[in-house]
Design an enzyme around this catalytic site. Structure first.
Site, PDB file in Angstrom:
ATOM      1  N   GLU A   1       0.857  -1.337  -0.143  1.00 21.46           N
ATOM      2  CA  GLU A   1      -0.170  -0.027  -0.115  1.00 21.46           C
ATOM      3  C   GLU A   1       0.976   1.323   0.026  1.00 21.46           C
ATOM      4  OE1 GLU A   1      -3.077  -0.304  -0.657  1.00 21.46           O
ATOM      5  OE2 GLU A   1      -2.713  -2.574  -0.862  1.00 21.46           O
ATOM      6  N   GLY A   2       2.097   1.198  -0.853  1.00 18.48           N
ATOM      7  CA  GLY A   2       2.724   2.508  -0.990  1.00 18.48           C
ATOM      8  C   GLY A   2       4.011   2.603   0.040  1.00 18.48           C
TER       9      GLY A   2
END
Length: 601
Positions: free
Chosen positions: A442-443
């Protein structure tokens, strides 16, 4: 060694002392609930996690999924875990009663999820993603799509995924190449390739509901042209039964260093006539919709990191209490009994660091879950707005700080075990491998640093940033009540002042040269994160100090509270001061990394 997943005393402390979760019972939505219902939910989650998830954590790591060209094979315990999770109602736990849910507060659901993450983070990936996908469909899909897909997802007959990443395109979603062409029947034909899709194929459920980002033919360039589609693995008939196979094919499985029992897939959409997809909401607003699931997943990833850090801490603590080795420097008698390694100061340092990271991360994640709850059910529009703003501001930190520092906690757990730490007969090396994925899930840190400094801080004329500082200063005003928390006042007030100076300096620099101004955004993220973590520990320390004043306190509770105070003091004395040199680099606009040239490497 311990078979505990988490410390139940700490869960209760976080929910009912640091957070006033009991007050949720006064809100209209939760008036049919009670503390007994909350406790039963947590206990059910813990028991299912222990029985059906923890029992195959190591086996799932050793025997990862395989693909024979037709079907994906998982170890059979994975199916048992999915079924137990679904039958207990956790897939629908926070949904309305009339939709088959238990209408539970978000913070109770997420505290329950912490147990599943601690037991087996890889198997938990399947329900984790499905919960997020169902939430997104509930929020943005048409009534017809909700009626078709939500009931089987909440029952556990269908699972869900998020399909964003493409070969060659990770976080640069504006450049995705997956395309959607309108069909005469009202749906779209989706063609493209997605990779790193967790849970993208398996036989756990009748169907898999993919939430796919794609661009409709002729859409605007960049992120403004992205739309969102429901693309099921199997089509769904009008009567709700599973129909023909959609044009979605598993191209292969990816093999990661951790989370091995979660299938990581490459999916091809539209190898033949095109995968049938259904538009969610309005065209070209897909990324806006997907941000709900992405931000939910970011907090969930952080909670998983916290649970893994917690597992490593508890295991290495028990090991240190039982492993004799050496003698204290003051003991010159070679014939005397060896000391348990917890008696060595440096081992206690490593354990205390782990405690500060793991328990701080758990507290931070549950605080974020409480904000998520407040933005939806707080009593006034102003309170809901304020909570939403704080959650938006802090999500990059909540995702990144636990992912970074609970990984460090797992590294320290390995160190405490010494040579035993990196052999597979002990679990701490798996905790580390599993957790190493979370700083990327998620980044990356860089993505969240850019988001925090480049966008979140300045939103709405820095309203959420100012609200955060107000909350910290309210805590500092209370800190003077107790001798144990008074030492936080000057250092944390100074850190807030430094954060203001650095933020103003960087925003000015960004106005002139945005690339250079954002070049050290990751460092800014870490500095801000240390300040947030210090405040999170101050909140815990205040409740611990208050707890020690209660008459008739048990020895166990007294030791628990003193442990909290010592971990809080460790973070204040050892971790917060590191913001000093970080701030100096940021104030200078240090350009060493920015000025480095490709050819110089």
């Amino acid at each position: 060694m311990t078979e505990r997943l988490l410390n139940e005393r700490d869960i209760a402390f976080q929910l009912y002392e640091v957070l006033d979760t009991e007050a949720l019972l006064q809100r209209e939505r939760y008036q049919d609930h009670s503390l007994e219902v909350f406790a039963a939910t947590l206990d059910t989650g813990r028991r299912i996690a222990q029985k059906y998830f923890a029992n195959h954590n190591r086996e799932g790591d050793a025997h990862e999924p395989t693909f024979d060209g037709k079907k994906v094979q998982l170890i059979p315990q994975t199916q048992d875990a999915w079924d137990a999770f679904a039958e207990a109602g956790f897939l629908a736990a926070h949904h309305d009663f009339e939709d088959g849910g238990m209408q539970l507060p978000e913070v109770i659901l997420r505290a329950s999820m912490a147990y599943f993450n601690a037991a087996n983070i890889a198997t938990t990936g399947y329900p984790f993603l499905s919960i997020g996908a169902a939430n997104l469909i509930r929020s943005f899909a048409s009534e017809a799509l909700q009626a078709r897909f939500l009931p089987p997802m909440l029952e556990g007959r269908f699972s869900g995924t998020m399909a964003l990443t493409e070969p060659g395109q990770g976080s640069a979603l504006g450049d995705i190449r997956t395309r959607a062409t309108p069909a005469d029947e009202g749906h779209y034909l989706v063609r493209g390739h997605k990779m790193f899709i967790s849970g993208g194929d398996h036989e756990l459920t009748e169907n898999i509901v993919h939430l796919v980002l794609a661009k409709i033919d002729g859409a605007p360039a960049g992120v403004r042209g992205i739309s969102l589609f429901v693309v099921p693995k199997f089509l769904v008939n009008d009567d709700g039964s599973t129909g023909a196979r959609n044009d979605v094919a598993l191209a292969g499985l990816l093999h990661k260093m951790g989370y091995r029992n979660t299938t990581s897939t490459v999916l091809n959409f539209g190898e033949k006539d095109g995968a049938i997809g259904y538009l969610v909401g309005e065209p070209h607003k897909g990324l806006q919709y997907m941000f709900q699931m992405m931000n939910e997943a970011r907090i969930g990833v952080a909670l998983g990191a916290a649970a893994l850090g917690y597992q490593g801490f508890q295991y290495s603590l028990d090991y240190a209490r039982q492993r004799p080795q050496g003698r204290l420097p003051s003991n010159k008698d070679p014939l005397s009994k060896q000391a348990f390694i917890i008696e060595h100061a440096d081992v206690r340092r490593m354990l205390l660091a782990q405690k500060s990271y793991a328990e701080g991360a758990l507290s931070m994640c549950l605080y974020a879950s409480a904000l998520f709850e407040d933005q939806r059910t707080a009593e006034t529009p102003e309170a809901r707005r304020r909570a939403a703003g704080l959650l938006d501001l802090l999500t990059p930190i909540v995702k990144s700080w636990p992912s970074k520092y609970c990984l460090q906690a797992n590294e320290l757990a390995i160190q405490v075990l010494g040579g035993s730490g990196y052999i597979r007969e002990y679990p701490v090396e798996q905790y580390y491998r599993d957790n190493r994925l979370n700083p990327i899930h998620e980044g990356t840190e860089a993505i969240h640093g850019l988001d925090l400094l480049g966008r979140k801080v300045s939103l709405n004329r820095m309203a959420a940033y100012d609200d955060f500082k107000t909350d910290v200063r309210e805590s500092l005003a209370l800190a003077a009540r107790y001798s144990e928390t008074a030492p936080f006042i000057a250092p944390l007030e100074s850190a807030l002042h430094t954060l203001d100076e650095v933020t103003d300096s960087l925003q000015c620099r960004m106005g002139d040269q945005i690339d250079q101004g954002l070049a050290n955004a990751t460092l800014y993220l870490d500095l801000f994160g240390r300040i947030v973590a210090t405040w999170i520990w101050l909140r815990q320390a205040q409740k611990a100090a208050e707890g020690l004043t209660r008459p008739g306190i048990s020895e166990a509770d007294a030791a628990f509270y003193r442990g909290k105070l010592q971990a809080a003091r460790y973070y204040l004395d050892w971790e917060l001061p590191q913001t000093g040199p970080q701030a100096e680099l940021l104030r200078q606009g240090n350009s060493v990394c920015f000025d480095m040239q490709d050819s110089w490497f």
